[in-house]
Scaffold this motif. Sequence first.
Motif, short mmCIF file in Angstrom:
data_model
loop_
_atom_site.label_atom_id
_atom_site.label_comp_id
_atom_site.label_asym_id
_atom_site.label_seq_id
_atom_site.Cartn_x
_atom_site.Cartn_y
_atom_site.Cartn_z
N ARG A 1 -41.65 48.42 -9.15
CA ARG A 1 -41.93 49.20 -7.94
C ARG A 1 -40.84 50.22 -7.63
N LEU A 2 -39.72 50.15 -8.33
CA LEU A 2 -38.65 51.12 -8.09
C LEU A 2 -38.92 52.39 -8.88
N SER A 3 -38.52 53.51 -8.30
CA SER A 3 -38.61 54.77 -9.03
C SER A 3 -37.64 54.73 -10.21
N PRO A 4 -37.83 55.59 -11.21
CA PRO A 4 -36.88 55.61 -12.34
C PRO A 4 -35.43 55.79 -11.89
N VAL A 5 -35.21 56.68 -10.92
CA VAL A 5 -33.83 56.92 -10.45
C VAL A 5 -33.28 55.67 -9.77
N ALA A 6 -34.09 55.02 -8.92
CA ALA A 6 -33.63 53.81 -8.23
C ALA A 6 -33.37 52.68 -9.22
N ALA A 7 -34.27 52.51 -10.19
CA ALA A 7 -34.08 51.46 -11.19
C ALA A 7 -32.83 51.71 -12.02
#
Length: 236
Positions: free
Chosen positions: A94-100
């Motif tokens: 559920r995290l965006s690529p940047v957040a992950a």
Amino acid sequence: MANFDSAWFVYGVLMLLLATSFVVRIDYVRIGLAAAALVALPLVFFREPDVGYGMLVLAILVVNIGILTRLWLRGTNVRFSAEEEELRRQHFARLSPVAARGLIDQGHWISARRGEVLIRENQAAPSLFYLAEGLAAIQRDGAEVGKLSDGALIGEATVLDGSYATGTVVLGSNARLWFVPAAALRAYLAANPDLAGALHEGFARALRGKLASANTRIAGRPPISEGPKASDASNM
């Protein structure tokens, strides 16, 4: 413009701002602000035009669209290794690529040997672990009560609140692990509260998987013997 009804635009702006107030993820907040500014533009330019208000609304729109574009470009440039991508797919979907990427970078990848203790019973979990490859055993009072294998999260039930673990986790084979220290994880989430909801959902999914596995293992065991019947016992 005699037929211009500004009320609809006012309501539209207020509804968008209200919806944005419930949003946690910062990128969604910026989308809401940009949308509200876009709806407000006709209100500013067609009803008693005011250059100052118009420039302010336009600036809000441009700034938020610019930041969203920059975030999108950053997301398209994010790269993950094969094992990082698997971690993201299983637990941080559920995290965006940047957040992950930011969350994974808080931790470390290590190779560990069989017999190493990751978490001890009646102690706070020192880290959140992801078992990329290998096996681990869960022990309580020295007895094995469960097993973990590739893809399992370890410590997710207690790492955020610092409560004591109900079991000891020992590696049953050489293993490949990702881990993030508990203090570092809590500090990162405090600085990025919009990630907490998605992370908690990943933790809950991991716990449900462990529960389902435990239920399957229990269901596969033979029933407990009730001992010989009274009539049989009389013949023994």
